[in-house]
Design an enzyme around this catalytic site. Sequence first.
Site: not given
Length: 249
Positions: A9, A11, A94, A96, A166, A172, A211
């Site tokens: 991904n 992003k 996701h 985010e 996730e 991240g 990560s």
Amino acid sequence: MRRILVAGNWKMHGSGAMVQVLLEGLLARAGGGEVDVAVFPPYPYLAQTRSLLRGSSISWGAQNLNPVAQGAHTGEVSAGMLLDFGCRYVLVGHSERRTLYAESDQDVADRFQAALEAGLEPVLCVGETLEERESGDTEAVVERQLEAVLSQSGIEGFARAIVAYEPVWAIGTGKTATPEQAQDVHAFIRNKFASQDDIIAGQLRILYGGSVNGSNAADLFTREDIDGGLVGGASLKVEDFLAICEAVA
Ligand code: PEP
């Protein structure tokens, strides 16, 4: 036997030049082996991705979609448009998108259903925040996120979909869930589906994201219910991404 899938991904990262280097590097060494590989570039690079990856064993998808087929939705992209660019997959939910863009469980369920109806394979992302984990709510949160989609699309919807667990606190941050923590939640997810349909649950790919890198991938992806990874930061450099693919091959 579920094959391992390593999905990158990107992003909101990249440039035309970076996409070229990254995909040429992956084409030279990834795909076609024991591990399936997919990339999720930002929308503007889908055409370039299609022209570089067409005919290869590497798949691609988009990072989101609007559930409406077309209309007055300035700035949005529909499932049909993604199909025009050869997408096989699309991420939905996701963290985010959920936190920065306030996508609710219902928004995510609508996107999942729109993707299925168009013939795309949705990758449904679920996961808890650190606060939720620390208060012992991990399973309740994941269950709520899955239930929103299950109640709209049914268990049959997951015959052509992927789930990505996730944990938000691992995305991240450099903090990876331990293989045991990840496996526990993956087993919980698979059991939830198995209570409705054993076959679909057995075939469902459940990816871990948070990560992942070349050093932790093998330990994660050899756990019984972990079928690969959704990789953010480490998918932006050819060598880092290949290290993950090669660690599990
Ligand atoms: C992600 O963006 O889905 C992700 C897991 O990112 P990272 O690998 O950088 O934690």
